[in-house]
Design an enzyme around this catalytic site. Structure first.
Site, PDB file in Angstrom:
ATOM      1  CG  ASP A   1      -2.079   0.938   1.120  1.00  0.00           C
ATOM      2  OD1 ASP A   1      -2.388   1.380  -0.008  1.00  0.00           O
ATOM      3  OD2 ASP A   1      -2.671   1.257   2.166  1.00  0.00           O
ATOM      4  N   GLY A   2       0.342   2.316  -0.604  1.00  0.00           N
ATOM      5  CA  GLY A   2       1.004   3.612  -0.539  1.00  0.00           C
ATOM      6  C   GLY A   2       1.525   4.157  -1.862  1.00  0.00           C
TER       7      GLY A   2
ATOM      8  CD1 TRP B   1       7.308   6.559  -2.905  1.00  0.00           C
ATOM      9  CD2 TRP B   1       6.736   7.015  -5.029  1.00  0.00           C
ATOM     10  NE1 TRP B   1       8.459   6.598  -3.660  1.00  0.00           N
ATOM     11  CE2 TRP B   1       8.151   6.879  -4.968  1.00  0.00           C
ATOM     12  CE3 TRP B   1       6.149   7.307  -6.260  1.00  0.00           C
ATOM     13  CZ2 TRP B   1       8.970   7.021  -6.078  1.00  0.00           C
ATOM     14  CZ3 TRP B   1       6.973   7.453  -7.368  1.00  0.00           C
ATOM     15  CH2 TRP B   1       8.358   7.313  -7.277  1.00  0.00           C
TER      16      TRP B   1
ATOM     17  CG  ASN C   1      -7.937  -2.275  -5.150  1.00  0.00           C
ATOM     18  OD1 ASN C   1      -7.006  -3.052  -4.997  1.00  0.00           O
ATOM     19  ND2 ASN C   1      -8.176  -1.304  -4.270  1.00  0.00           N
TER      20      ASN C   1
ATOM     21  CG  LEU D   1      -5.906  -7.598   8.548  1.00  0.00           C
ATOM     22  CD1 LEU D   1      -6.393  -8.929   9.125  1.00  0.00           C
ATOM     23  CD2 LEU D   1      -4.401  -7.693   8.254  1.00  0.00           C
TER      24      LEU D   1
HETATM   25  C1  IPE Z   1      -5.339  -2.874  -0.187  1.00  0.00           C
HETATM   26  O1  IPE Z   1      -5.054  -1.536  -0.306  1.00  0.00           O
HETATM   27  C2  IPE Z   1      -5.314  -3.529  -1.538  1.00  0.00           C
HETATM   28  C3  IPE Z   1      -3.996  -3.650  -2.157  1.00  0.00           C
HETATM   29  C4  IPE Z   1      -2.869  -3.275  -1.638  1.00  0.00           C
HETATM   30  C5  IPE Z   1      -4.008  -4.247  -3.471  1.00  0.00           C
HETATM   31  P1  IPE Z   1      -6.183  -0.426  -0.480  1.00  0.00           P
HETATM   32  O2  IPE Z   1      -5.472   0.865  -0.607  1.00  0.00           O
HETATM   33  O3  IPE Z   1      -7.114  -0.797  -1.580  1.00  0.00           O
HETATM   34  O4  IPE Z   1      -6.985  -0.551   0.886  1.00  0.00           O
HETATM   35  P2  IPE Z   1      -7.832   0.505   1.689  1.00  0.00           P
HETATM   36  O5  IPE Z   1      -8.849   1.080   0.728  1.00  0.00           O
HETATM   37  O6  IPE Z   1      -6.899   1.566   2.163  1.00  0.00           O
HETATM   38  O7  IPE Z   1      -8.432  -0.247   2.821  1.00  0.00           O
HETATM   39  C1  IPE Z   2      -1.559   0.342  -3.434  1.00  0.00           C
HETATM   40  O1  IPE Z   2      -1.400   1.703  -3.473  1.00  0.00           O
HETATM   41  C2  IPE Z   2      -1.786  -0.236  -4.808  1.00  0.00           C
HETATM   42  C3  IPE Z   2      -3.124  -0.768  -5.040  1.00  0.00           C
HETATM   43  C4  IPE Z   2      -4.113  -0.779  -4.181  1.00  0.00           C
HETATM   44  C5  IPE Z   2      -3.373  -1.301  -6.354  1.00  0.00           C
HETATM   45  P1  IPE Z   2      -2.620   2.708  -3.366  1.00  0.00           P
HETATM   46  O2  IPE Z   2      -3.055   3.088  -4.752  1.00  0.00           O
HETATM   47  O3  IPE Z   2      -3.700   2.157  -2.527  1.00  0.00           O
HETATM   48  O4  IPE Z   2      -1.930   3.940  -2.679  1.00  0.00           O
HETATM   49  P2  IPE Z   2      -2.542   4.938  -1.604  1.00  0.00           P
HETATM   50  O5  IPE Z   2      -3.139   4.109  -0.512  1.00  0.00           O
HETATM   51  O6  IPE Z   2      -3.588   5.745  -2.319  1.00  0.00           O
HETATM   52  O7  IPE Z   2      -1.387   5.762  -1.163  1.00  0.00           O
HETATM   53 MG    MG Z   3      -4.179   2.325  -0.565  1.00  0.00          MG
END
Ligand code: IPE
Ligand code: IPE
Ligand code: MG
Length: 225
Positions: free
Chosen positions: A14-15, A19, A62, A180
């Site tokens: 995540d992130g 970033w 997602n 989670l």
């Molecule tokens: C979890 O991250 C899914 C993946 C890393 C693929 P999300 O960014 O989708 O989760 P939430 O929305 O913060 O719970």
């Molecule tokens: C995780 O990064 C990648 C996926 C969920 C596909 P995010 O896109 O959720 O990044 P943040 O949480 O917005 O920083």
């Molecule tokens: Mg995220």
């Protein structure tokens, strides 16, 4: 390698968005940098001798994101397979997919199935969670278990996507969020957990090594004493 090293590590990557935002870049570039971090994590898992690395790449929730972001993620997946398949075969990494990947575009499904087949002889496993949701996984497994008779934990486990993987030892989430998000809910019953303040594109071998060393120090009890 310490005797207490984990065999199976899973990561909620995540992130990527944060970033990119911190650099005033479009989210797509955050995901691209996230893809580079995936490649590095797979290599680090090899260096650290992990039997299985499971990565959460796309959740069943997602799909709620904007169409443009979903399409960026799909293109990234296409490119990732093209760029890394040969290397995975040479490094003897077996690809496994957990989740309902057949919902993706037909060309992606075909690419994934080709990769599954061509890496099937690998010794270590890279399990990628695609269109994955743990609640849906448990419902599906419980339904299949019920068809066989009384619903037991053993029967459910047999029908989870992870049935052929070593038990989950360590679950890591990057980005500082402490949840989670519908990932490996059954499998994490007794997994150790680590929530790191690093954004996924910045995650490297040093972070994975430190996580494994932290794991090695923990005392697992499984309800005993
Ligand atoms: C979890 O991250 C899914 C993946 C890393 C693929 P999300 O960014 O989708 O989760 P939430 O929305 O913060 O719970
Ligand atoms: C995780 O990064 C990648 C996926 C969920 C596909 P995010 O896109 O959720 O990044 P943040 O949480 O917005 O920083
Ligand atoms: Mg995220």
């Amino acid at each position: 390698m310490s005797v207490n090293y984990p065999r199976h590590v899973a990561i909620i990557m995540d992130g990527n968005g944060r970033w990119a935002k911190a650099r005033k870049l479009p989210r797509a570039l955050g995901h691209k940098a996230g893809g580079d971090a995936v490649r590095k994590a797979v290599q680090a898992a090899e260096v650290l001798g992990l039997e299985c690395l499971t990565l959460y790449a796309f959740s069943s929730e997602n799909w709620k994101r904007e169409e443009e972001e979903i399409s960026d993620l799909m293109n990234l997946m296409r490119r990732f397979i093209e760029a890394n398949l040969q290397d995975m075969i040479e490094r003897r990494v077996r690809l496994k997919i957990i989740g309902d990947y057949k919902a993706f575009a037909p060309d992606i499904v075909a690419k994934l199935e080709d990769a599954l087949e061509r890496t099937s002889g690998g010794e270590r496993t890279l399990a990628v969670a695609l269109n994955y949701g743990a609640q849906q996984e448990i419902i599906r497994a419980a339904g299949l278990a019920a068809e066989e008779g009384a619903v037991t934990a053993e029967r459910i486990e047999k029908h989870l996507y992870t049935a052929d993987l070593p038990p989950l030892d360590l679950l890591i989430r990057t980005s500082g969020e402490v949840r989670l998000s519908n990932f490996l809910l059954w499998q994490s019953a007794y997994a150790e957990m680590l929530f790191l303040d690093v954004l996924w594109p910045d995650f490297d071998e040093g972070h994975l090594r430190a996580a494994c060393e932290e794991f090695a120090k923990r005392e697992r009890r499984y309800g005993g004493r």
